[in-house]
Scaffold this active site. Structure first.
Site, PDB file in Angstrom:
ATOM      1  N   PRO A 186       0.823  -1.006  -0.280  1.00  0.00           N
ATOM      2  CA  PRO A 186      -0.264   0.615   0.054  1.00  0.00           C
ATOM      3  C   PRO A 186       0.591   1.477  -0.041  1.00  0.00           C
ATOM      4  O   PRO A 186       1.516   1.146   0.785  1.00  0.00           O
ATOM      5  CB  PRO A 186      -0.682   0.116   1.773  1.00  0.00           C
ATOM      6  CG  PRO A 186      -0.001  -1.482   2.085  1.00  0.00           C
ATOM      7  CD  PRO A 186       0.679  -1.931   1.015  1.00  0.00           C
ATOM      8  N   HIS A 369      10.830 -24.097  11.975  1.00  0.00           N
ATOM      9  CA  HIS A 369      11.302 -22.880  11.329  1.00  0.00           C
ATOM     10  C   HIS A 369      11.524 -23.628   9.746  1.00  0.00           C
ATOM     11  O   HIS A 369      12.448 -24.957   9.529  1.00  0.00           O
ATOM     12  CB  HIS A 369      12.161 -21.859  12.040  1.00  0.00           C
ATOM     13  CG  HIS A 369      12.457 -21.012  11.352  1.00  0.00           C
ATOM     14  ND1 HIS A 369      14.749 -20.847  10.996  1.00  0.00           N
ATOM     15  CD2 HIS A 369      12.217 -20.153  11.005  1.00  0.00           C
ATOM     16  CE1 HIS A 369      14.461 -19.814  10.397  1.00  0.00           C
ATOM     17  NE2 HIS A 369      13.374 -19.121  10.685  1.00  0.00           N
ATOM     18  N   HIS A 370      11.582 -22.946   8.521  1.00  0.00           N
ATOM     19  CA  HIS A 370      11.739 -23.112   7.479  1.00  0.00           C
ATOM     20  C   HIS A 370      12.677 -21.974   6.615  1.00  0.00           C
ATOM     21  O   HIS A 370      12.024 -21.378   6.172  1.00  0.00           O
ATOM     22  CB  HIS A 370      10.712 -23.177   6.428  1.00  0.00           C
ATOM     23  CG  HIS A 370       9.694 -24.806   6.822  1.00  0.00           C
ATOM     24  ND1 HIS A 370       8.949 -25.240   6.599  1.00  0.00           N
ATOM     25  CD2 HIS A 370      10.332 -25.984   7.677  1.00  0.00           C
ATOM     26  CE1 HIS A 370       8.784 -26.133   7.027  1.00  0.00           C
ATOM     27  NE2 HIS A 370       9.745 -26.807   7.283  1.00  0.00           N
ATOM     28  N   HIS A 442       7.864 -14.484   7.017  1.00  0.00           N
ATOM     29  CA  HIS A 442       8.695 -13.503   6.803  1.00  0.00           C
ATOM     30  C   HIS A 442      10.035 -13.782   5.863  1.00  0.00           C
ATOM     31  O   HIS A 442       9.244 -14.730   4.244  1.00  0.00           O
ATOM     32  CB  HIS A 442      10.082 -13.786   7.723  1.00  0.00           C
ATOM     33  CG  HIS A 442      10.106 -13.519   9.535  1.00  0.00           C
ATOM     34  ND1 HIS A 442      10.695 -12.572  10.329  1.00  0.00           N
ATOM     35  CD2 HIS A 442       8.438 -14.152  10.092  1.00  0.00           C
ATOM     36  CE1 HIS A 442      10.445 -12.636  10.924  1.00  0.00           C
ATOM     37  NE2 HIS A 442       8.628 -13.095  11.473  1.00  0.00           N
ATOM     38  N   GLU A 443       9.677 -12.330   5.140  1.00  0.00           N
ATOM     39  CA  GLU A 443       9.934 -12.086   3.470  1.00  0.00           C
ATOM     40  C   GLU A 443       8.383 -12.854   3.004  1.00  0.00           C
ATOM     41  O   GLU A 443       8.950 -13.190   1.794  1.00  0.00           O
ATOM     42  CB  GLU A 443      11.425 -12.293   3.504  1.00  0.00           C
ATOM     43  CG  GLU A 443      12.712 -12.461   3.918  1.00  0.00           C
ATOM     44  CD  GLU A 443      12.822 -12.601   4.833  1.00  0.00           C
ATOM     45  OE1 GLU A 443      12.283 -13.391   5.433  1.00  0.00           O
ATOM     46  OE2 GLU A 443      13.469 -11.630   6.496  1.00  0.00           O
ATOM     47  N   GLU A 461       5.987 -11.130   8.396  1.00  0.00           N
ATOM     48  CA  GLU A 461       6.932  -9.953   8.286  1.00  0.00           C
ATOM     49  C   GLU A 461       6.408  -8.450   7.509  1.00  0.00           C
ATOM     50  O   GLU A 461       5.905  -7.654   7.040  1.00  0.00           O
ATOM     51  CB  GLU A 461       8.298 -10.379   8.481  1.00  0.00           C
ATOM     52  CG  GLU A 461       9.538  -9.195   8.445  1.00  0.00           C
ATOM     53  CD  GLU A 461      10.594  -9.652   8.431  1.00  0.00           C
ATOM     54  OE1 GLU A 461      11.685  -9.747   9.379  1.00  0.00           O
ATOM     55  OE2 GLU A 461      10.777 -10.386   7.558  1.00  0.00           O
ATOM     56  N   GLU A 467      14.111  -6.405  13.957  1.00  0.00           N
ATOM     57  CA  GLU A 467      15.580  -7.611  13.397  1.00  0.00           C
ATOM     58  C   GLU A 467      16.552  -6.614  12.809  1.00  0.00           C
ATOM     59  O   GLU A 467      17.899  -6.331  12.801  1.00  0.00           O
ATOM     60  CB  GLU A 467      15.220  -8.402  12.358  1.00  0.00           C
ATOM     61  CG  GLU A 467      15.231  -7.802  11.402  1.00  0.00           C
ATOM     62  CD  GLU A 467      15.005  -9.284  10.036  1.00  0.00           C
ATOM     63  OE1 GLU A 467      14.803 -10.412  10.426  1.00  0.00           O
ATOM     64  OE2 GLU A 467      14.089  -8.697   8.703  1.00  0.00           O
TER      65      GLU A 467
END
Ligand code: NOJ
Ligand code: CA
Length: 655
Positions: A186, A369-370, A442-443, A461, A467
């Site tokens: 946006p 977690h990947h 994330h990303e 995220e 971070e």
């Protein structure tokens, strides 16, 4: 030409149609002018978007934009409410007027295009629908012609597109005319007469994500290209994502628009298994240099550390624990070596069975977690096994990550936000749903409200989060987010760092500001991001708020705010009567007048207030805070001091 049968009225190459919002204050006008299609938007009779062209550019053939006649316009309205599984508002009203314009080219090959408009009280949405038709079986989109002709003297807030760190950039203010490169949506705009406008998209599937660039002194869609320069390859029939224009008189009203969610479909499957959570992680210890993701002497994800953290979760009342760096492949330069990541094999010092068994015994769930590092070919080859592996240990949550400037898909380097990236994120989400796995991506690909249809997409995220502390985050960042990034959905900002003055990762924040984030930045999976020993040994009084604050809300009432300067919001407990208030400011300290009009009249509420002390400062005196109790009632006014780079949090309970 049998598609519309005999229902056709006489073809018209000149037409002007108005579509009005239910309250009739917002009006979109669709025009066919010498066969060329366009639209403009007004609110209260004031121009929001000037005449803006519509259409699609196709590869190796003429654009779908000119030579149209309107063969039929079909209107309908809807007014319904639906219940969310989690979110910033439990019960959501979906109220709009819709008109679909069925178009046909007046010249051969007489292709068909539908442009569908939806008018909400808080915004305009439209999309292109290309029906299956004799002249076209599929379509290669070379770009969109779509324009959003805002006044180029408008102020705007956005981040640059096509950059190596994806969406992880600082927001800044520019007049629209000075936008030089493409920007992500946006994008938030204030027109010279004062309206706030957010341009974005909803229901992004199987298509490049929309960025915007300056063209003829206004904004035009620039769909993220694939590595061959094309924007999308699709079979017909096909509908593009909705193009959305949220319009408000006050910037705060943008933040409570539910139009993006409403433009997405209800879930098709049973998602009663989704459940928000709060988690700690084998995580921040890596950021402060205590542990590493990679195996070795200081490896974070060991069985022993995980068990110790599980004990802390149990003692602190946090239901889940994220473990990063548990799998094979983090060795050496992990950005390079990520191509070898194995998602079904733990490092020798991490025993997944022992850890998940120990977690279960202690009432603590492990979050898998990947980290794909964007090596999609490697990840997709293992995806099914990867989820199966975690599911066999009872794991219900996965945080995924796509570090790296581009993705490797089919051997090519592609933008995360291209059609192939979008397809990957969707594939991972749908397969996760099959295994009843909930995701924190994330990303990610930006939010376009698809979590209404896929409620196991718990959070993302997709912006600079904590971070980036230790130098790269200014206090203003958290005051831009509610008016920009967060318009697209929740965010895993990783709040709750109470070790603010750590020498290797100093946080530009006072202590109580860290509590404010739990209210100002919505996430249905909310992290208590600091190391457990910090919560155990320092500030258990502040941690009390982190434990109590909910991860979904009955309703949200924004109270105060100016883009990039400050933001205060009140949220009511999901199916409950408690309220929570959070507020943050930029580098400037300020006194804010808080009102309590949202409270039930005639009732006393006990407010537990966590606020900056008068001498607190995000640089010089981060640790200055006060916790106090006061009685407040509907109609009261309270003056709240917020220190430079500070923030406050409040929990209100009926007496
Ligand atoms: C970036 C993510 O945002 C962060 O949370 C994660 O720890 C690292 N990548 C490693 O996967
Ligand atoms: Ca990140």
């Amino acid at each position: 030409m049998g598609f519309f049968g005999n229902l056709f009225k006489k073809p018209k190459t000149e037409a002007v149609y108005e579509i009005k919002s239910p309250d009739r204050r917002l009006v979109a006008t669709f025009m066919v002018d010498h066969g060329q299609i366009s639209y403009f938007v007004k609110k209260d009779d004031k121009i929001i978007l000037r005449k803006s062209r519509l259409g699609l550019l196709l590869k190796d053939t003429t654009p779908l934009a000119d030579n149209f006649s309107i063969v039929r316009a079909y209107s309908r309205s809807a007014d319904e409410t639906w219940k969310a599984f989690w979110g910033e508002q439990r019960v959501i009203r979906n109220n709009y007027n819709e008109t679909a314009f069925y178009l046909e080219e007046t010249e051969k090959p007489n292709r068909l295009l539908t442009v569908r408009f939806r008018l909400y009280n808080d915004g305009v949405a439209f999309r292109y629908e290309v029906p299956a038709q004799p002249a076209m079986e599929n379509m290669v989109v070379a770009d969109e012609i779509t324009e959003f002709s805002v006044d180029s003297n408008s102020r705007s807030w956005c981040i640059p597109a096509y950059q190596p760190d994806r969406y992880e950039y600082d927001y800044s203010e520019h007049p629209v005319y000075s936008i030089t490169d493409s920007v992500h949506t946006p994008i938030t705009i204030q027109t010279p007469v004062g309206y706030y406008v957010a341009i974005h998209e909803a229901a992004l599937y199987n298509y490049g994500s929309m960025t915007l660039r300056l063209n003829n002194s206004s904004l035009k869609a620039d769909i993220t290209p694939l590595s061959d320069g094309m924007r999308a390859y699709v079979e017909l029939p096909f509908s593009t994502p909705w193009r959305t224009i949220t319009v408000a008189q006050d910037a705060l009203d943008l933040t409570v628009s539910r139009m993006i969610l409403n433009l997405n479909d209800a879930p098709r499957d049973d998602f009663s298994w989704v459940e928000p959570t709060k988690f700690m992680g084998i995580w921040w210890a890596m950021y402060v240099g205590e542990w590493t993701w990679a195996p070795g002497e200081r490896h974070g994800a060991t069985t022993e550390h995980a068990m110790r953290y599980i004990d802390s979760c149990r003692n602190l009342g946090i239901p889940s624990l994220l473990v990063e760096g548990w799998n094979d492949g983090w060795e050496g330069d992990w950005l390079e070596n990520g191509v070898n990541n194995k998602f079904t094999q733990s490092t020798p010092d991490f025993d997944m069975k022992a850890v998940t068994d120990y977690g279960r015994k202690n009432g603590v769930e492990i979050i898998g977690h990947h980290e794909t590092v964007g090596f999609i070919d490697n990840y997709e080859a293992q995806l099914d096994d990867a989820y199966k592996y975690l599911a066999q240990y009872g794991i219900r949550y996965v945080k995924s990550g796509y570090a790296g400037s581009k993705m490797t898909i089919n051997g090519h380097r592609e933008f995360h936000h291209s059609q192939l990236g979008v397809l990957h994120y969707q594939k991972a989400l749908e397969l996760a749903a099959k295994y009843h796995i909930m995701l924190d991506v994330h990303e990610p690909i930006k939010g376009t409200g698809i979590e209404r249809t896929w409620p196991n997409l718990m959070t993302r995220e997709g912006a600079r989060g904590q971070e980036y502390e230790g130098g790269a985050l200014a206090p203003s960042h958290a005051c831009y987010l509610p008016f920009t990034r967060l318009l697209s959905g929740g965010m895993d900002y990783t709040p709750g760092i109470l070790d603010v003055s750590n020498f290797s990762k100093r946080i530009a924040s006072t202590l109580t500001r860290q509590l404010a984030y739990y209210v100002t930045i919505y996430s249905s999976m909310q992290m208590a991001a600091d190391r457990p020993q910090i919560y155990e040994s320092q500030h258990p009084d502040l941690f009390h708020f982190i434990r109590e604050v909910p991860t979904r809300w009955e309703q949200t009432v924004p109270l105060l705010g100016e883009i990039g300067k400050y933001y205060v919001v009140a949220r009511q407990q999901w199916e409950g009567t408690d309220w929570y208030v959070g507020g943050v400011t930029n580098e400037e300290g300020r006194k804010l007048d808080l009102y309590f009009d949202y409270l039930e009249p005639g009732v006393n509420y006990v407010a537990v207030i966590y606020r900056d002390s008068e001498d607190a400062h995000y640089r010089d005196h981060q640790l200055g805070y006060v916790i106090e109790e006061r009685i407040v009632r509907h109609g009261d006014k309270m003056e709240m001091y917020v220190a430079p780079g500070g923030g406050f949090a409040m929990h209100l309970k009926k007496q």
